[in-house]
Scaffold this motif. Structure first.
Motif, PDB file in Angstrom:
ATOM      1  N   PHE A  19      -4.566  11.932  -6.985  1.00  0.00           N
ATOM      2  CA  PHE A  19      -5.792  12.122  -6.227  1.00  0.00           C
ATOM      3  C   PHE A  19      -5.990  13.612  -5.940  1.00  0.00           C
ATOM      4  O   PHE A  19      -5.036  14.322  -5.613  1.00  0.00           O
ATOM      5  N   TYR A  42     -13.145   6.348  -7.859  1.00  0.00           N
ATOM      6  CA  TYR A  42     -12.196   5.537  -8.631  1.00  0.00           C
ATOM      7  C   TYR A  42     -12.663   4.093  -8.574  1.00  0.00           C
ATOM      8  O   TYR A  42     -12.935   3.554  -7.494  1.00  0.00           O
ATOM      9  N   ASP A  66      -5.539  -3.775 -11.472  1.00  0.00           N
ATOM     10  CA  ASP A  66      -4.178  -3.548 -10.984  1.00  0.00           C
ATOM     11  C   ASP A  66      -3.859  -4.635  -9.967  1.00  0.00           C
ATOM     12  O   ASP A  66      -4.652  -4.888  -9.066  1.00  0.00           O
ATOM     13  N   ASN A 108     -12.366  11.437  -1.896  1.00  0.00           N
ATOM     14  CA  ASN A 108     -12.081  10.395  -2.873  1.00  0.00           C
ATOM     15  C   ASN A 108     -12.664   9.057  -2.431  1.00  0.00           C
ATOM     16  O   ASN A 108     -12.305   8.534  -1.376  1.00  0.00           O
ATOM     17  N   VAL A 158       1.247   5.595  -6.738  1.00  0.00           N
ATOM     18  CA  VAL A 158       0.190   5.351  -7.726  1.00  0.00           C
ATOM     19  C   VAL A 158       0.466   6.194  -8.964  1.00  0.00           C
ATOM     20  O   VAL A 158       1.200   7.181  -8.904  1.00  0.00           O
ATOM     21  N   SER A 194       0.815  -1.217   0.000  1.00  0.00           N
ATOM     22  CA  SER A 194       0.000   0.000   0.000  1.00  0.00           C
ATOM     23  C   SER A 194       0.848   1.265   0.000  1.00  0.00           C
ATOM     24  O   SER A 194       0.349   2.358  -0.303  1.00  0.00           O
ATOM     25  N   ILE A 226     -13.546   4.937  -3.393  1.00  0.00           N
ATOM     26  CA  ILE A 226     -12.955   3.867  -4.192  1.00  0.00           C
ATOM     27  C   ILE A 226     -13.803   2.610  -4.106  1.00  0.00           C
ATOM     28  O   ILE A 226     -14.390   2.309  -3.058  1.00  0.00           O
ATOM     29  N   LEU A 276     -11.651   0.245  -9.496  1.00  0.00           N
ATOM     30  CA  LEU A 276     -10.601  -0.691  -9.874  1.00  0.00           C
ATOM     31  C   LEU A 276     -11.222  -2.024 -10.251  1.00  0.00           C
ATOM     32  O   LEU A 276     -11.878  -2.659  -9.426  1.00  0.00           O
ATOM     33  N   ARG A 294      -5.031   5.428  -0.258  1.00  0.00           N
ATOM     34  CA  ARG A 294      -5.039   6.871  -0.492  1.00  0.00           C
ATOM     35  C   ARG A 294      -6.445   7.443  -0.605  1.00  0.00           C
ATOM     36  O   ARG A 294      -6.615   8.657  -0.710  1.00  0.00           O
ATOM     37  N   ARG A 311      -2.535   0.248  -2.898  1.00  0.00           N
ATOM     38  CA  ARG A 311      -1.943   1.591  -2.931  1.00  0.00           C
ATOM     39  C   ARG A 311      -2.990   2.650  -3.265  1.00  0.00           C
ATOM     40  O   ARG A 311      -2.887   3.790  -2.817  1.00  0.00           O
ATOM     41  N   TYR A 312      -4.006   2.275  -4.057  1.00  0.00           N
ATOM     42  CA  TYR A 312      -5.098   3.197  -4.354  1.00  0.00           C
ATOM     43  C   TYR A 312      -6.071   3.278  -3.175  1.00  0.00           C
ATOM     44  O   TYR A 312      -6.503   4.366  -2.784  1.00  0.00           O
ATOM     45  N   VAL A 363     -10.075   2.906 -13.368  1.00  0.00           N
ATOM     46  CA  VAL A 363      -8.630   2.673 -13.275  1.00  0.00           C
ATOM     47  C   VAL A 363      -8.235   1.406 -14.017  1.00  0.00           C
ATOM     48  O   VAL A 363      -7.124   1.288 -14.536  1.00  0.00           O
TER      49      VAL A 363
END
Length: 369
Positions: free
Chosen positions: A191, A230, A260, A197, A187, A183, A199, A232, A269, A265-266, A257
């Protein structure tokens, strides 16, 4: 040493596939001789299997309509075709075709285990990959043990079949230490710290409820709430979802996105992880979010109240409908102190899902049977 076979459809991007790799990689090799077998090869999680785990695959690529084709053959015939060696324990790590195949094992010395990941709700749904309801009931009754990944899933499975044999709950194995390390990696997107944000992580398919997630984001944006979502994951609904974004001029609010191998890591954040699934087992993505300290807002699906508390102690669980999720998410986004509270609670709850504890629980179960 126990010789153990795990059978799964494939090692693609799904949560159960990742959980299986985590589990077998961390099991004691002095006690277990492990083979992972997939019906179809080519999954992204194959690369993460430890080198000393035996890996076998039946078909090199996915066969369209494979579940229907397999119904032409009996479970016993399928087992004879696919499982060539003798194992002490054979485990179907997913519902459906895998369970049907393992149930066909006729060796009285081999113990059979079925791993159930999602709630089915009805006998009709549970029997989808079987010839009929009677065959589904007969096959599951041939297993020596059933493992469910949450109390919710166990109650659902047991009530549908009136299942009387041992049925255990074992939580998913998560590589918590590795997740925390990954993590920290950078990225490749920026952001926007001037907005909140959000996810979401998961395959872009109907059961994940992305259509209502986008509808809620559209509504909140129209009300002037500053957010960015976002997503993923990849899947067959991507074009349809992208068209919704274009029609509603949400290109600056929603970012796809893609897939991944390091979603952590996304997630780490983001300000908030959200889930609008119609069904889950025990959400790997939500668990991983807690591990990296990102709070969770979700509709109620299997495992979420076990994970986040009956009274929302560790995250927010709403009723499983779009309007309830909209209200819950709006309340949370409008209360910075509450969002910070759940960020702190996420870290506390995330520490509960220890890799050591979950792996040992599986090993003890396999040794006991």
């Amino acid at each position: 040493m126990l010789k153990v076979l795990f059978l799964i459809h494939d090692l693609g991007q799904g949560g159960a596939e990742k959980v299986l790799v985590n589990l077998v990689n961390n099991m004691d090799r002095t006690k277990f001789d492990i083979t992972v077998m997939t019906l179809f090869s080519g999954g992204v999680n194959e690369q993460f299997l430890a080198k000393d785990i035996k890996y076998k695959t039946i078909y090199k690529r996915m066969i369209r309509g494979n579940s229907k084709l397999m119904k032409l053959l009996s479970p016993r015939t399928l087992h004879k075709m696919y499982v060539k060696e003798k194992y002490d324990i054979e485990i179907s790590f997913l519902e459906g075709p895998c369970a049907r195949i393992i149930s066909g094992c006729k060796n009285p010395e081999t113990k059979k285990v079925s791993w159930i990941h999602v709630e089915q709700h009805t006998l009709e749904a549970l029997a989808t990959s079987f010839r009929n309801k009677d065959e589904a009931i007969n096959c599951y009754n041939k297993f020596d043990r059933v493992v469910c990944i949450s109390d919710y899933v166990r109650n659902d499975f047991s009530s549908i079949l009136n299942y009387q044999k041992p049925c255990d709950v074992l939580y998913n194995t998560i590589e918590s230490e590795k997740i925390l390390e990954l993590s920290k990696q950078p990225v490749n997107i920026q952001f926007d710290n001037s907005v909140l944000n959000l996810i979401a992580v998961g395959t872009l398919k109907k059961s994940k409820g992305y259509d209502r997630m986008l509808s809620v984001v559209n509504r909140l944006t129209a009300e002037g709430i500053k957010i960015h979502l976002y997503i993923l994951g990849i899947g067959y609904l991507q074009t349809e979802l992208e068209q919704f974004v274009e029609r509603n001029n949400l290109e600056k609010v929603i970012t796809f996105v893609g897939y991944d191998v390091n979603p952590y890591r996304y997630v780490a954040r983001a300000d908030l992880f959200i889930c609008t699934s119609h069904s889950e087992g025990f959400s790997t993505a939500a668990t991983e979010s807690l591990i990296v300290g990102t709070p969770v807002c979700t509709v109620e699906v299997s495992g979420m109240k076990e994970m986040l508390g009956e009274n929302n102690e560790f995250g927010v669980v709403t009723d499983n409908d779009e309007f309830a999720f909209y209200n819950g998410l709006k309340t949370l986004l409008g209360n910075p102190a509450l969002l910070q509270h759940y960020k702190e609670q996420a870290k506390i709850r995330g520490s509960y899902f220890s890799k050591k504890n979950t792996v040992r629980a599986v090993e003890e179960l396999l040794e006991s049977i």
